[in-house]
Motif scaffolding. Sequence first.
Motif, PDB file in Angstrom:
ATOM      1  N   ASP A  34      -8.783   6.379  12.413  1.00 23.48           N
ATOM      2  CA  ASP A  34      -9.643   6.453  11.238  1.00 23.48           C
ATOM      3  C   ASP A  34     -10.319   5.098  11.053  1.00 23.48           C
ATOM      4  O   ASP A  34      -9.723   4.173  10.486  1.00 23.48           O
ATOM      5  CB  ASP A  34      -8.823   6.812   9.998  1.00 23.48           C
ATOM      6  N   ARG A  68      -0.405   4.084  15.026  1.00 19.84           N
ATOM      7  CA  ARG A  68      -0.792   3.796  13.647  1.00 19.84           C
ATOM      8  C   ARG A  68      -0.485   2.349  13.272  1.00 19.84           C
ATOM      9  O   ARG A  68      -1.227   1.733  12.507  1.00 19.84           O
ATOM     10  CB  ARG A  68      -0.112   4.772  12.696  1.00 19.84           C
ATOM     11  N   CYS A 127       0.806  -1.224   0.000  1.00 19.40           N
ATOM     12  CA  CYS A 127       0.000   0.000   0.000  1.00 19.40           C
ATOM     13  C   CYS A 127       0.840   1.275   0.000  1.00 19.40           C
ATOM     14  O   CYS A 127       0.423   2.294  -0.527  1.00 19.40           O
ATOM     15  CB  CYS A 127      -0.934   0.015   1.206  1.00 19.40           C
ATOM     16  N   MET A 138      -5.602   0.303   6.611  1.00 21.51           N
ATOM     17  CA  MET A 138      -4.400  -0.152   7.331  1.00 21.51           C
ATOM     18  C   MET A 138      -4.785  -1.263   8.303  1.00 21.51           C
ATOM     19  O   MET A 138      -5.684  -1.110   9.126  1.00 21.51           O
ATOM     20  CB  MET A 138      -3.810   1.034   8.099  1.00 21.51           C
ATOM     21  N   GLN A 179     -12.284   4.019   8.986  1.00 18.27           N
ATOM     22  CA  GLN A 179     -12.412   3.603   7.586  1.00 18.27           C
ATOM     23  C   GLN A 179     -11.065   3.232   6.953  1.00 18.27           C
ATOM     24  O   GLN A 179     -11.005   2.887   5.780  1.00 18.27           O
ATOM     25  CB  GLN A 179     -13.070   4.720   6.766  1.00 18.27           C
ATOM     26  N   SER A 180     -10.001   3.304   7.718  1.00 22.14           N
ATOM     27  CA  SER A 180      -8.659   3.036   7.192  1.00 22.14           C
ATOM     28  C   SER A 180      -8.546   1.611   6.659  1.00 22.14           C
ATOM     29  O   SER A 180      -9.128   0.680   7.213  1.00 22.14           O
ATOM     30  CB  SER A 180      -7.615   3.250   8.290  1.00 22.14           C
ATOM     31  N   GLY A 194      -4.377   1.452  13.689  1.00 21.95           N
ATOM     32  CA  GLY A 194      -4.662   2.722  13.032  1.00 21.95           C
ATOM     33  C   GLY A 194      -6.136   3.055  12.939  1.00 21.95           C
ATOM     34  O   GLY A 194      -6.502   4.218  12.792  1.00 21.95           O
ATOM     35  N   ARG A 195      -6.993   2.068  13.055  1.00 21.12           N
ATOM     36  CA  ARG A 195      -8.436   2.336  12.968  1.00 21.12           C
ATOM     37  C   ARG A 195      -8.965   3.089  14.188  1.00 21.12           C
ATOM     38  O   ARG A 195     -10.072   3.587  14.160  1.00 21.12           O
ATOM     39  CB  ARG A 195      -9.202   1.047  12.747  1.00 21.12           C
ATOM     40  N   ALA A 244      -1.668   4.427   0.126  1.00 20.64           N
ATOM     41  CA  ALA A 244      -1.486   4.991   1.469  1.00 20.64           C
ATOM     42  C   ALA A 244      -0.342   6.005   1.423  1.00 20.64           C
ATOM     43  O   ALA A 244       0.394   6.071   0.435  1.00 20.64           O
ATOM     44  CB  ALA A 244      -1.191   3.859   2.449  1.00 20.64           C
TER      45      ALA A 244
END
Length: 147
Positions: A103, A95, A62, A108, A105-106, A99-100, A77
């Motif tokens: 965010d 992160r 990514c 990652m 919706q990530s 990481g979620r 990313a």
Amino acid sequence: MRQSAITLGLLAGWLGSAAANGVVAFEVVGDAIPAPLTTAPADAARGRAIVASRQTGLCLLCHRGPFPEVRFQGNLAPDLGGAGARWSAAQLRLRLVDGRRLDPQSIMPAYHRVDGLVDVAAAWQGRPLLSAQQIEDVVAYLVTLKE
């Protein structure tokens, strides 16, 4: 009082289960995990190897970064170049761990979390993708990327 006992019981059960699976307890403060996950020294060279690996970290699926020897780097990313200038070690640690939390919706993956995940391959159920030491090694490498 009863609610506290139930909460403590659930927390103790989770910590026992997580510890058995190699997940280290951590405290999130704001957008970061300030304390290292291990007491062992981190190794930036090992961290670079994890980031560049197509078998371990899979980061370059990514991300792209300063890895001239790796072909076909991602563009889904943020570029890892300059990561150490954009984020502190504590921010990078969160992160990587999950990481979620920052965010939801990530795309990652949570590299050091096992609870609440869906569609996990049988071989990885109940196991973190990276150990606490591997997380610290990757953090040690990423903070060196200032440009």
